[in-house]
Design an enzyme around this catalytic site. Structure first.
Site, PDB file in Angstrom:
ATOM      1  N   CYS B  86       0.839  -1.209   0.000  1.00 13.51           N
ATOM      2  CA  CYS B  86       0.000   0.000   0.000  1.00 13.51           C
ATOM      3  C   CYS B  86       0.871   1.255   0.000  1.00 13.51           C
ATOM      4  CB  CYS B  86      -0.976  -0.048   1.173  1.00 13.51           C
ATOM      5  SG  CYS B  86      -2.311   1.141   1.002  1.00 13.51           S
ATOM      6  N   HIS B 205      -3.551  -5.478   1.237  1.00 14.55           N
ATOM      7  CA  HIS B 205      -2.916  -5.655   2.552  1.00 14.55           C
ATOM      8  C   HIS B 205      -2.985  -7.109   3.014  1.00 14.55           C
ATOM      9  CE1 HIS B 205      -2.409  -1.446   3.969  1.00 14.55           C
ATOM     10  NE2 HIS B 205      -3.439  -1.175   3.180  1.00 14.55           N
ATOM     11  N   GLU B 207      -1.449  -8.435   5.423  1.00 17.97           N
ATOM     12  CA  GLU B 207      -1.403  -8.512   6.894  1.00 17.97           C
ATOM     13  C   GLU B 207      -2.776  -8.249   7.527  1.00 17.97           C
ATOM     14  OE1 GLU B 207      -0.589  -6.005   5.118  1.00 17.97           O
ATOM     15  OE2 GLU B 207      -1.043  -4.117   6.154  1.00 17.97           O
TER      16      GLU B 207
END
Lengths: 82, 232
Positions: B86, B205, B207
């Site tokens: 990102c 993302h 994560e």
């Protein structure tokens, strides 16, 4: 001495902000304008009074940080008396 | 595996990626401050998401001129792996480590949605090696400037050299929680690789998809496979 950097998006780069502004203008009845492009202006003040030196330094700043030359164009305007 | 997470003022996914890496490998990543210029050689550096330097000037522009970047470039020339997520992807673009540009989302909206990514046929890369070509993973995006833009010759080059890591697709799992190409990016590009395959920049993302409470664990699966292949 002052350097004014005008930054605009290159032709062909999508400017959704400009399009949104144009839509709003047209909603307000401004139908004569058929294209809006946005940009930004950066104003730099220098101690130095050597026009060529200031121009060169500003150009270097543009190339290293101020402008993303992949998508943006810029021009530099020098103002001697602030 | 020795890893590090580069942290800038305004990074906000640094803790999340640290948690994700700790889930996968016992050795916790080093937290690297943007002014750090001395740290041991690492196998992987992650530049996390967030709003480094408040997105001032252009997203990632100021972070890309931080002292740590020189070390990150050295890490890359040593053949180390580098992942930008990102805002991390935006930073990699601004450093010139990855080519092109990330511009404002086409619909002008900050988009926070799940996306389905399809793994492309890429050059040898630890980031895609663990997957079949065409395999799909569901990973969320959250950004305002994720519209990958590049001149046609560069897009062709990325395509021909197998440097498009994944594309947004509609996929079999598509529903109203999923966005297809949420930013209007050229050729539906969601992530690209460096010429040696060791650097990946991606808008989604991983994560944020490491626990069933997140709504999915494809991010953990993705990061696990990456780390397996980085370690070799």
């Amino acid at each position: 001495m002052r350097a004014i950097v005008n930054i605009s998006l290159k032709q062909g780069v999508l400017d959704p902000q400009g399009q949104a502004i144009q839509n709003s203008l047209s909603n307000l009845g401004f139908n004569n304008c058929n294209n809006v492009r946005t940009g930004k202006q950066i104003i730099l003040d220098f101690q130095d009074n050597d026009e060529e030196q200031v121009f060169k330094e500003t150009e270097k700043m543009c190339e290293t940080l101020l402008v993303n030359t992949v998508i943006e164009n810029y021009d530099i305007e020098i103002i001697k008396e602030i | 595996m020795r890893s590090g997470v580069a942290i800038f003022p305004g990074s906000n996914c640094d803790r999340d990626i640290v948690v994700a890496i700790k889930k996968i490998t016992p050795k916790a990543p080093l937290k690297l401050w943007h002014k750090d210029t001395e740290f041991p050689n690492l196998d992987l550096i992650v530049i996390p998401g967030g709003f480094s330097f408040g997105d001032y000037l252009r997203c990632g522009a100021l972070a890309a001129r931080s002292p740590i970047i020189r070390n990150i470039k050295n890490h890359v020339s040593r053949g180390g792996s580098l992942l930008g997520i990102c805002n991390g992807f935006q930073i990699l673009i601004e450093t010139g480590i990855l080519p092109g540009s990330l511009i404002r989302n086409k619909n002008l909206l900050f988009t926070c949605k799940e996306t389905i990514l399809e793994i492309q046929n890429t050059i040898k890369s630890p980031f895609t090696e663990g997957f079949q070509i065409g395999e799909q993973i569901k990973i969320p995006v959250a950004h305002n400037e994720g519209n990958y833009f590049a001149p046609k010759p560069l897009l062709d080059e990325l395509n021909n050299e197998g440097r498009i890591a994944f594309k947004y697709v509609k996929g079999s799992d598509f529903d109203n929680k999923v966005a297809y190409n949420p930013n209007g990016s050229s050729n539906d590009i969601a992530g690209i690789l460096s010429p040696n395959g060791k650097v990946l920049g991606m808008m989604p993302h991983p994560e944020r998809a490491i626990n069933s409470l997140h709504g999915g664990t494809d991010g953990l699966r993705f990061l696990t496979k990456c780390i397996e292949h980085i370690v070799g």
